[in-house]
Scaffold this motif. Structure first.
Motif, PDB file in Angstrom:
ATOM      1  N   GLY A  12       0.791  -1.230   0.000  1.00  0.00           N
ATOM      2  CA  GLY A  12       0.000   0.000   0.000  1.00  0.00           C
ATOM      3  C   GLY A  12       0.817   1.269   0.000  1.00  0.00           C
ATOM      4  O   GLY A  12       0.256   2.365   0.009  1.00  0.00           O
ATOM      5  N   TYR A  13       2.144   1.156   0.013  1.00  0.00           N
ATOM      6  CA  TYR A  13       2.998   2.346  -0.031  1.00  0.00           C
ATOM      7  C   TYR A  13       2.994   2.865  -1.463  1.00  0.00           C
ATOM      8  O   TYR A  13       3.643   2.309  -2.347  1.00  0.00           O
ATOM      9  N   TRP A  14       2.238   3.927  -1.691  1.00  0.00           N
ATOM     10  CA  TRP A  14       1.993   4.402  -3.041  1.00  0.00           C
ATOM     11  C   TRP A  14       3.231   5.041  -3.650  1.00  0.00           C
ATOM     12  O   TRP A  14       3.885   5.874  -3.025  1.00  0.00           O
ATOM     13  N   LEU A  15       3.541   4.628  -4.881  1.00  0.00           N
ATOM     14  CA  LEU A  15       4.679   5.188  -5.608  1.00  0.00           C
ATOM     15  C   LEU A  15       4.386   5.307  -7.099  1.00  0.00           C
ATOM     16  O   LEU A  15       5.297   5.388  -7.919  1.00  0.00           O
ATOM     17  N   GLY A  16       3.099   5.330  -7.439  1.00  0.00           N
ATOM     18  CA  GLY A  16       2.753   5.348  -8.850  1.00  0.00           C
ATOM     19  C   GLY A  16       2.925   3.950  -9.417  1.00  0.00           C
ATOM     20  O   GLY A  16       2.802   2.951  -8.703  1.00  0.00           O
ATOM     21  N   THR A  17       3.248   3.862 -10.686  1.00  0.00           N
ATOM     22  CA  THR A  17       3.452   2.568 -11.342  1.00  0.00           C
ATOM     23  C   THR A  17       4.917   2.155 -11.206  1.00  0.00           C
ATOM     24  O   THR A  17       5.806   2.919 -11.589  1.00  0.00           O
ATOM     25  N   PRO A  18       5.187   0.967 -10.638  1.00  0.00           N
ATOM     26  CA  PRO A  18       6.578   0.518 -10.547  1.00  0.00           C
ATOM     27  C   PRO A  18       7.244   0.528 -11.929  1.00  0.00           C
ATOM     28  O   PRO A  18       6.681   0.022 -12.896  1.00  0.00           O
ATOM     29  N   ASP A  19       8.424   1.168 -11.987  1.00  0.00           N
ATOM     30  CA  ASP A  19       9.120   1.304 -13.267  1.00  0.00           C
ATOM     31  C   ASP A  19      10.600   0.937 -13.203  1.00  0.00           C
ATOM     32  O   ASP A  19      11.325   1.072 -14.187  1.00  0.00           O
ATOM     33  N   GLY A  20      11.073   0.501 -12.038  1.00  0.00           N
ATOM     34  CA  GLY A  20      12.465   0.108 -11.899  1.00  0.00           C
ATOM     35  C   GLY A  20      13.405   1.253 -11.574  1.00  0.00           C
ATOM     36  O   GLY A  20      14.594   1.035 -11.360  1.00  0.00           O
ATOM     37  N   GLY A  21      12.900   2.474 -11.487  1.00  0.00           N
ATOM     38  CA  GLY A  21      13.737   3.625 -11.143  1.00  0.00           C
ATOM     39  C   GLY A  21      13.582   3.998  -9.682  1.00  0.00           C
ATOM     40  O   GLY A  21      12.593   3.677  -9.046  1.00  0.00           O
ATOM     41  N   TYR A  22      14.596   4.676  -9.156  1.00  0.00           N
ATOM     42  CA  TYR A  22      14.543   5.126  -7.756  1.00  0.00           C
ATOM     43  C   TYR A  22      14.396   6.635  -7.751  1.00  0.00           C
ATOM     44  O   TYR A  22      15.295   7.379  -7.389  1.00  0.00           O
ATOM     45  N   GLY A  23      13.224   7.087  -8.164  1.00  0.00           N
ATOM     46  CA  GLY A  23      12.947   8.513  -8.249  1.00  0.00           C
ATOM     47  C   GLY A  23      12.235   9.044  -7.020  1.00  0.00           C
ATOM     48  O   GLY A  23      12.185   8.396  -5.965  1.00  0.00           O
ATOM     49  N   HIS A  24      11.663  10.229  -7.190  1.00  0.00           N
ATOM     50  CA  HIS A  24      11.003  10.948  -6.097  1.00  0.00           C
ATOM     51  C   HIS A  24       9.879  10.128  -5.443  1.00  0.00           C
ATOM     52  O   HIS A  24       9.775  10.078  -4.215  1.00  0.00           O
ATOM     53  N   LEU A  25       9.033   9.474  -6.244  1.00  0.00           N
ATOM     54  CA  LEU A  25       7.906   8.732  -5.671  1.00  0.00           C
ATOM     55  C   LEU A  25       8.368   7.506  -4.893  1.00  0.00           C
ATOM     56  O   LEU A  25       7.792   7.166  -3.856  1.00  0.00           O
ATOM     57  N   THR A  26       9.410   6.843  -5.374  1.00  0.00           N
ATOM     58  CA  THR A  26       9.951   5.697  -4.629  1.00  0.00           C
ATOM     59  C   THR A  26      10.550   6.179  -3.318  1.00  0.00           C
ATOM     60  O   THR A  26      10.348   5.553  -2.270  1.00  0.00           O
ATOM     61  N   THR A  27      11.263   7.296  -3.353  1.00  0.00           N
ATOM     62  CA  THR A  27      11.829   7.872  -2.133  1.00  0.00           C
ATOM     63  C   THR A  27      10.724   8.187  -1.132  1.00  0.00           C
ATOM     64  O   THR A  27      10.843   7.882   0.062  1.00  0.00           O
ATOM     65  N   GLN A  28       9.611   8.771  -1.598  1.00  0.00           N
ATOM     66  CA  GLN A  28       8.489   9.084  -0.715  1.00  0.00           C
ATOM     67  C   GLN A  28       7.870   7.815  -0.125  1.00  0.00           C
ATOM     68  O   GLN A  28       7.526   7.772   1.056  1.00  0.00           O
ATOM     69  N   ALA A  29       7.753   6.763  -0.939  1.00  0.00           N
ATOM     70  CA  ALA A  29       7.200   5.491  -0.454  1.00  0.00           C
ATOM     71  C   ALA A  29       8.129   4.867   0.587  1.00  0.00           C
ATOM     72  O   ALA A  29       7.666   4.324   1.600  1.00  0.00           O
ATOM     73  N   VAL A  30       9.422   4.934   0.358  1.00  0.00           N
ATOM     74  CA  VAL A  30      10.390   4.403   1.330  1.00  0.00           C
ATOM     75  C   VAL A  30      10.297   5.189   2.635  1.00  0.00           C
ATOM     76  O   VAL A  30      10.318   4.606   3.718  1.00  0.00           O
ATOM     77  N   MET A  31      10.145   6.521   2.553  1.00  0.00           N
ATOM     78  CA  MET A  31       9.998   7.312   3.784  1.00  0.00           C
ATOM     79  C   MET A  31       8.715   6.938   4.523  1.00  0.00           C
ATOM     80  O   MET A  31       8.699   6.909   5.754  1.00  0.00           O
ATOM     81  N   ALA A  32       7.649   6.626   3.791  1.00  0.00           N
ATOM     82  CA  ALA A  32       6.405   6.187   4.443  1.00  0.00           C
ATOM     83  C   ALA A  32       6.625   4.858   5.166  1.00  0.00           C
ATOM     84  O   ALA A  32       6.170   4.680   6.300  1.00  0.00           O
ATOM     85  N   LEU A  33       7.330   3.932   4.535  1.00  0.00           N
ATOM     86  CA  LEU A  33       7.657   2.659   5.189  1.00  0.00           C
ATOM     87  C   LEU A  33       8.532   2.906   6.415  1.00  0.00           C
ATOM     88  O   LEU A  33       8.287   2.334   7.485  1.00  0.00           O
ATOM     89  N   GLN A  34       9.534   3.755   6.269  1.00  0.00           N
ATOM     90  CA  GLN A  34      10.419   4.039   7.400  1.00  0.00           C
ATOM     91  C   GLN A  34       9.644   4.645   8.563  1.00  0.00           C
ATOM     92  O   GLN A  34       9.851   4.258   9.716  1.00  0.00           O
ATOM     93  N   GLY A  35       8.744   5.579   8.282  1.00  0.00           N
ATOM     94  CA  GLY A  35       7.925   6.162   9.345  1.00  0.00           C
ATOM     95  C   GLY A  35       7.038   5.119   9.995  1.00  0.00           C
ATOM     96  O   GLY A  35       6.909   5.072  11.218  1.00  0.00           O
ATOM     97  N   SER A  36       6.448   4.252   9.183  1.00  0.00           N
ATOM     98  CA  SER A  36       5.575   3.195   9.705  1.00  0.00           C
ATOM     99  C   SER A  36       6.331   2.240  10.610  1.00  0.00           C
ATOM    100  O   SER A  36       5.780   1.708  11.571  1.00  0.00           O
ATOM    101  N   ALA A  37       7.617   2.032  10.306  1.00  0.00           N
ATOM    102  CA  ALA A  37       8.454   1.099  11.071  1.00  0.00           C
ATOM    103  C   ALA A  37       9.165   1.776  12.237  1.00  0.00           C
ATOM    104  O   ALA A  37       9.907   1.113  12.971  1.00  0.00           O
ATOM    105  N   GLY A  38       8.973   3.087  12.391  1.00  0.00           N
ATOM    106  CA  GLY A  38       9.641   3.794  13.477  1.00  0.00           C
ATOM    107  C   GLY A  38      11.110   4.048  13.214  1.00  0.00           C
ATOM    108  O   GLY A  38      11.890   4.236  14.152  1.00  0.00           O
ATOM    109  N   LEU A  39      11.499   4.067  11.952  1.00  0.00           N
ATOM    110  CA  LEU A  39      12.890   4.316  11.575  1.00  0.00           C
ATOM    111  C   LEU A  39      13.072   5.779  11.192  1.00  0.00           C
ATOM    112  O   LEU A  39      12.098   6.483  10.921  1.00  0.00           O
TER     113      LEU A  39
END
Length: 187
Positions: A12-39
């Protein structure tokens, strides 16, 4: 990279359509996961972040109507809840806790007040407010809104609004995820 995006998206960590790149939306999704995990929220998929992803970490929901928006201040995530289940998890940046001069010209503290609210107004475009410009805001508590902005850092940085990325705000609009009257639970 594509597998990382697919795993984030499946949780459910939204990043648009997976495309294999590590752009802005992937960074935002990773930050959402990190926040959810208390990291710490740096947007980098290091060992602790990947471990949280493998464990399937998702933020808890708190309650309210089956369809609602939740803003989790401690985790800095915004949850789109549909049918009582989390549909999307978005990274957000809320009130910084810093002093500023309010739109009335008086000193204030930048806080996002906890409570249960409802969407009462929105602007489909850029809204020029006294404290800044908001992208496609959905107002839920006086001048406080969920809105897009180009900068959504990994820490609380707003005057009290819940900032999300401009593409995340476009998602909210394209799927009408916050129509008038939508309950917004801030905790």
């Amino acid at each position: 990279m594509l597998e990382l995006q697919r795993q984030l998206s499946s949780l459910g960590y939204w990043l648009g359509t997976p495309d294999g790149g590590y752009g802005h939306l992937t960074t935002q999704a990773v930050m959402a996961l990190q926040g959810s995990a208390g990291l710490g929220r740096d947007g980098l998929a290091g060992p602790r972040t990947l471990s949280a992803l493998e464990r399937g970490v998702r933020p808890p929901v708190h309650g309210g109507p089956a369809n609602r928006i939740e803003v989790d201040l401690a985790r800095q995530v915004l949850l789109v809840v549909r049918g009582g289940a989390v549909k999307y998890v978005l990274h957000t940046s809320t009130g910084s806790g810093e002093r500023y001069i309010s739109s009335q010209g008086t000193p204030a503290i930048a806080t996002t007040r906890p409570g249960t609210f409802s969407v009462f107004r929105f602007v489909d475009g850029w809204d020029e407010a006294k404290l800044g410009t908001l992208y496609r805001p959905r107002y839920f508590n006086r001048g406080i809104a969920v809105h897009g902005l180009g900068s959504v850092p990994g820490y609380p940085a707003s005057h009290g609004c819940a900032r999300v990325s401009n593409p995340a705000m476009d998602l909210i609009w394209s799927q009408d995820l916050m129509p008038l009257g939508t309950t917004v639970v801030v905790h």
